[in-house]
Design an enzyme around this catalytic site. Structure first.
Site, PDB file in Angstrom:
ATOM      1  N   THR A  74      -9.435  -8.184  38.901  1.00 31.13           N
ATOM      2  CA  THR A  74      -9.862  -8.396  37.301  1.00 31.13           C
ATOM      3  C   THR A  74     -11.190  -8.894  37.257  1.00 31.13           C
ATOM      4  O   THR A  74     -11.400 -10.146  37.696  1.00 31.13           O
ATOM      5  CB  THR A  74      -9.060  -9.226  36.727  1.00 31.13           C
ATOM      6  OG1 THR A  74      -7.760  -8.848  36.786  1.00 31.13           O
ATOM      7  CG2 THR A  74      -9.195  -9.615  35.495  1.00 31.13           C
ATOM      8  N   LYS A  79      -8.675  -4.413  30.568  1.00 29.97           N
ATOM      9  CA  LYS A  79      -7.893  -5.316  31.211  1.00 29.97           C
ATOM     10  C   LYS A  79      -8.434  -6.576  30.504  1.00 29.97           C
ATOM     11  O   LYS A  79      -7.799  -7.636  30.428  1.00 29.97           O
ATOM     12  CB  LYS A  79      -8.451  -5.274  32.751  1.00 29.97           C
ATOM     13  CG  LYS A  79      -7.866  -6.605  33.581  1.00 29.97           C
ATOM     14  CD  LYS A  79      -6.227  -6.464  33.839  1.00 29.97           C
ATOM     15  CE  LYS A  79      -5.798  -7.960  34.171  1.00 29.97           C
ATOM     16  NZ  LYS A  79      -4.974  -7.803  35.437  1.00 29.97           N
ATOM     17  N   LYS A  86      -9.444 -18.649  34.254  1.00 29.05           N
ATOM     18  CA  LYS A  86     -10.023 -17.532  35.042  1.00 29.05           C
ATOM     19  C   LYS A  86     -10.328 -16.440  33.907  1.00 29.05           C
ATOM     20  O   LYS A  86     -11.245 -15.787  33.526  1.00 29.05           O
ATOM     21  CB  LYS A  86      -9.533 -17.117  36.426  1.00 29.05           C
ATOM     22  CG  LYS A  86     -10.206 -15.933  36.827  1.00 29.05           C
ATOM     23  CD  LYS A  86      -9.794 -15.509  37.951  1.00 29.05           C
ATOM     24  CE  LYS A  86      -8.312 -14.780  38.197  1.00 29.05           C
ATOM     25  NZ  LYS A  86      -8.366 -13.428  37.964  1.00 29.05           N
TER      26      LYS A  86
END
Lengths: 293, 293
Positions: free
Chosen positions: B96, B172, B240
């Site tokens: 990611t 994503k 994150k």
């Protein structure tokens, strides 16, 4: 006579609810400012009353399916419907109100010797027409038990959420918090997708079947991708309902950062002239904000 | 030799993905800093390499299932894995990353003459173990067509979302925006419920079957009502991932108000010492904010 139900507020949801009660064999006396709604109730076998107080005269139950707390107060107090009811009658407030307002109205009703149920509903026009509303009722146990058979006639998902007035309104407020935030989040997501040059339909297909899914994403998402979809529920409804969330937060002295941010986007959409558009069109405020309009 | 797959990053998701490729008859050379993961891959029939470059030596495909873009750069460039690959090899970045980072890595890989697929995944450890990951791949058509059979071995929901590197990362990112906002919204909703004295389980039952539902509400909601639930995905993962959303917004010069507000709550939860707790425990930040801690 005390078996008579007074029903005030024959709008898009109230009218089918009142008709359902008529169809089930109840004596229903209705009132609304809209003569067409009154005529429709009469045609279905109900009684069209000339005022809220006339509908309430001697009735054992008063259902209020008005727009907000201010209309409920106008009917009950200024309109004298409360005083017209049977001495031991029950008032059922089904409008979406701030919890503090539902509590205050409950206390005034109780002071007159009547019982009170804080009982908002969700499920929209479809739920009202099919008798499948969700009902979030708060009232002392005995009051709830007495009104339960009647409430089950209009909703098939009936919950006794608490004994204190305002707790029903609180559940509905929380429901609307999530609905409003999820619609705005979907709009935020699609706007980021547009900026990245992604295909909206493909995005919806991927996200709608993933951990990112929400009921609102799948329901409003397709309309978000249309430039002028049919309106099923307007932007201004969420200006009102997220306004009630903000009011509830203020009354409880709570910070509700996501609800507050979502409200700003609905307000901006309304301010740009899209208040009557389908609530999916909050995405227009996101597009304007981010140079995609 | 060019049929050899190099697999770098054998963590909770990477290891089962690599083992699945081995089980399907591929030659897989793995690398990870964790010797236990390497040993586990070897036991399953893979090759345990001494470095990322050794795994990549002459291989036709390099799959990167590392934590973030910075680790991907360390492997590819400083670790010289890119230079070690076959001249016409394909690099598949499944971590990611922010869209701009995926694009920048893609351009550097292309400059070496190799092909690049920006291809993040979702579905977690469960999806990795069962081969049911969702894969959001961005690459030129011919590159995608060539890598499709391999990607289908690790995920059963494979989407070609665009031809430009960064578009996979964008999907994503949008997925994580919705996931993070929905978790925080559920926490905001339950906190308002606690303040109103409502039963959390009843609230979940009502909301989880209504228009207010989200996948996250139903998945994380039950753990939000526990004081110290098992951690399936930590608060710091959303620090994150919503950080990547914020980075994507900054790079595109976009205002993303809900994602920004949600990030603050995850940051506050982490700052209060709950970074390793299950992400449902972002509710602790809401409780602290509102005097319910």
């Amino acid at each position: 006579m005390s078996g008579t139900i007074a029903f005030v507020g024959l709008g898009a949801m109230g009218l089918p609810m009142a008709k359902r009660l008529v169809a089930n064999g109840n004596t229903v006396r209705g009132f609304d400012l809209n003569p067409k709604a009154l005529a429709s109730l009469k045609q279905a076998g109900g009684v069209a009353s000339e005022s809220a107080a006339a509908a309430a005269e001697g009735a054992g139950t008063l259902l209020l399916m008005v727009v907000n707390a201010s209309q409920a107060r106008a009917v009950l107090f200024e309109g004298k419907a409360l005083a017209a009811l049977a001495p031991k009658a029950t008032v059922v407030l089904m409008a979406t109100c701030a919890p503090a307002e539902a509590l205050a109205i409950g206390e005034e009703v109780a002071a007159s010797g009547r019982s009170f149920v804080d009982s908002p509903v969700s499920g929209g026009v479809v739920g009202a027409e099919s008798g499948t509303l969700t009902i979030m009722a708060a009232a002392p146990k005995s009051t709830f038990a007495a009104i339960e058979p009647l409430l089950k006639q209009v909703g098939d998902k009936l919950f006794h959420v608490g004994e204190r007035w305002g707790q029903g309104a609180a559940v509905k407020t929380i429901n609307q918090l999530l609905c409003g935030v999820h619609i705005a989040a979907a709009a935020e997501a699609f706007t980021l997708g547009e900026k990245a040059g992604l295909d909206g339909k493909l995005l919806l297909q991927i996200l709608g079947n993933s951990a990112a899914a929400s009921w609102m994403l799948n329901n409003r998402g397709p309309r978000m991708l249309q430039s002028d979809p049919q309106s099923t529920s307007a932007v201004d409804i969420f200006v009102k309902d997220l306004g009630i969330v903000a009011e509830a937060g203020k009354a409880s002295r709570m910070g509700l950062p996501l609800a507050a941010a979502a409200l700003q986007m609905f307000l901006a959409a309304s301010g740009a002239g899209h208040g009557k558009a389908d609530d999916s069109q909050v995405i227009r405020a996101y597009r304007a904000l981010n140079g995609l309009a």
